[in-house]
Design a protein around this motif. Structure first.
Motif, mmCIF file in Angstrom:
data_model
loop_
_atom_site.group_PDB
_atom_site.id
_atom_site.type_symbol
_atom_site.label_atom_id
_atom_site.label_comp_id
_atom_site.label_asym_id
_atom_site.label_seq_id
_atom_site.Cartn_x
_atom_site.Cartn_y
_atom_site.Cartn_z
ATOM 1 N N GLN A 25 16.329 9.311 -51.103
ATOM 2 C CA GLN A 25 16.328 7.851 -51.047
ATOM 3 C C GLN A 25 17.564 7.335 -50.315
ATOM 4 O O GLN A 25 17.471 6.398 -49.509
ATOM 5 C CB GLN A 25 16.283 7.277 -52.472
ATOM 6 N N SER A 29 17.302 5.246 -46.824
ATOM 7 C CA SER A 29 17.865 3.905 -46.707
ATOM 8 C C SER A 29 18.873 3.829 -45.568
ATOM 9 O O SER A 29 18.891 2.860 -44.791
ATOM 10 C CB SER A 29 18.536 3.517 -48.035
ATOM 11 N N HIS A 32 16.858 4.225 -42.260
ATOM 12 C CA HIS A 32 15.712 3.306 -42.118
ATOM 13 C C HIS A 32 14.404 4.059 -41.865
ATOM 14 O O HIS A 32 13.626 3.737 -40.962
ATOM 15 C CB HIS A 32 15.968 2.309 -40.983
ATOM 16 N N ALA A 34 11.212 6.560 -44.197
ATOM 17 C CA ALA A 34 10.634 6.769 -45.517
ATOM 18 C C ALA A 34 11.205 8.035 -46.160
ATOM 19 O O ALA A 34 11.524 9.002 -45.451
ATOM 20 C CB ALA A 34 9.122 6.887 -45.422
ATOM 21 N N LEU A 121 12.118 6.196 -57.999
ATOM 22 C CA LEU A 121 11.849 5.945 -56.584
ATOM 23 C C LEU A 121 12.312 7.117 -55.729
ATOM 24 O O LEU A 121 11.632 7.516 -54.783
ATOM 25 C CB LEU A 121 12.540 4.660 -56.132
ATOM 26 N N ASP A 125 9.445 9.506 -53.884
ATOM 27 C CA ASP A 125 9.340 9.048 -52.498
ATOM 28 C C ASP A 125 8.672 7.684 -52.402
ATOM 29 O O ASP A 125 7.726 7.487 -51.629
ATOM 30 C CB ASP A 125 8.546 10.058 -51.655
ATOM 31 N N GLU A 127 9.106 3.269 -52.164
ATOM 32 C CA GLU A 127 10.029 2.266 -51.628
ATOM 33 C C GLU A 127 10.511 1.270 -52.683
ATOM 34 O O GLU A 127 11.655 0.827 -52.638
ATOM 35 C CB GLU A 127 9.378 1.496 -50.480
ATOM 36 N N GLY A 147 14.345 -2.506 -55.269
ATOM 37 C CA GLY A 147 13.910 -2.280 -53.903
ATOM 38 C C GLY A 147 12.782 -3.179 -53.441
ATOM 39 O O GLY A 147 12.252 -2.992 -52.342
ATOM 40 N N ARG A 229 4.432 2.549 -52.492
ATOM 41 C CA ARG A 229 4.784 3.041 -51.165
ATOM 42 C C ARG A 229 4.254 2.057 -50.133
ATOM 43 O O ARG A 229 3.154 1.529 -50.294
ATOM 44 C CB ARG A 229 4.179 4.434 -50.922
ATOM 45 N N GLN A 230 5.005 1.854 -49.081
ATOM 46 C CA GLN A 230 4.603 0.885 -48.071
ATOM 47 C C GLN A 230 3.849 1.520 -46.912
ATOM 48 O O GLN A 230 3.713 0.915 -45.856
ATOM 49 C CB GLN A 230 5.835 0.124 -47.585
#
Length: 266
Positions: A25, A29, A32, A34, A121, A125, A127, A147, A229-230
């Protein structure tokens, strides 16, 4: 140092941060990307450098020669097993740390819940995450978040305690009293309706894959532990097991806070 041709610039960035002790994580971050992308790169890095531990990785980055390998496929298997083992050790370390925080918090949920969400998180894995408290009749309130995109957080703040429909992930979780693991929130028919929670989740939060885990105390539903997750990356069984462990710790923390609160009122 490692030969310039062995690792790409991005792989070198990830390798150096991971060897220095950064989590998936943290690296995600910082760069930038995943968390799952971090893991994919690490699997490649382990294979390229023929290492089977974080210690060996640090050594290779410092110029220590690799041990000879006789088979590339064998090295790939070793690297995958090594990463899996390190992930298992990270889960054990995270659980121990969460238990320590719960024990030292004296019922202060503001100390415990962010830590639980942070570890969840990282290990899953994901976001962002939300701990929803259940208020009966399929009503929830987002008590703790981490987050979460600002637009989704604003929606939750404005709505306070809100009702959910039977078709939402939280609504299905209440009815089934079971984990609800949604591969893609935008692929379900509910997304094509005017359901406010699904709109907020998908459009304001940018969520795609989602899991809601019931938090139960003495057969009573007390909340939902949810992570998002995005991108469309369904949660694996390993990720679900990790999330369920943290959901259980959240229940312990909530019950401890409730008992301490009652004791203080006497």
């Amino acid at each position: 140092m490692v030969d310039e041709t062995e690792l790409s610039p991005r792989e070198r960035q990830i390798a150096e941060r991971y060897a220095a002790g950064c989590s998936y994580q943290d690296i995600a971050s910082d760069l930038h990307i995943a968390p799952s992308t971090v893991r994919t790169h690490l699997a490649t890095i382990y294979r390229k450098l023929e290492v089977s531990s974080k210690v060996e990785l640090a050594g290779r980055l410092d110029g220590v020669a690799a041990s000879p390998r006789s088979d590339v496929d064998h090295a790939a298997i070793i690297s995958e097993l090594a990463l899996s083992l390190e992930e298992a050790l990270s889960r054990e370390k995270a659980l121990s740390e969460v238990l320590r925080i719960i024990g030292a918090s004296h019922g202060d949920l503001s100390l415990v819940m962010p830590a639980i969400l942070r570890y969840a998180l990282d290990l899953c894995d994901a976001e962002f995450g939300i701990l929803f408290e259940y208020r009966e009749h399929k009503r929830f309130r987002a008590s703790f978040t981490l987050g979460i995109p600002t637009a989704f957080q604003d929606w939750l703040d404005e709505n306070g305690t809100f009702s959910v429909s039977d078709q939402t992930g939280l609504g299905r979780m209440v009815s089934q009293r079971a984990v609800v693991n949604i591969m893609d929130v935008k692929s379900e028919a509910l997304y094509r309706t005017d359901d406010p929670l699904r709109f907020a989740t998908a459009d304001l939060g940018g969520a795609r894959s989602f899991v809601a885990i019931p938090m139960v105390a003495a057969d009573r539903l007390v909340g939902a532990f949810s992570i998002y997750r995005q991108s469309v990356r369904p949660f694996s069984e390993d990720a679900l097991r990790s999330a369920q462990i943290f959901a259980a710790q959240s229940v312990i923390a909530l019950e401890n806070a409730r008992l301490i609160g009652k004791s203080g009122q006497r």
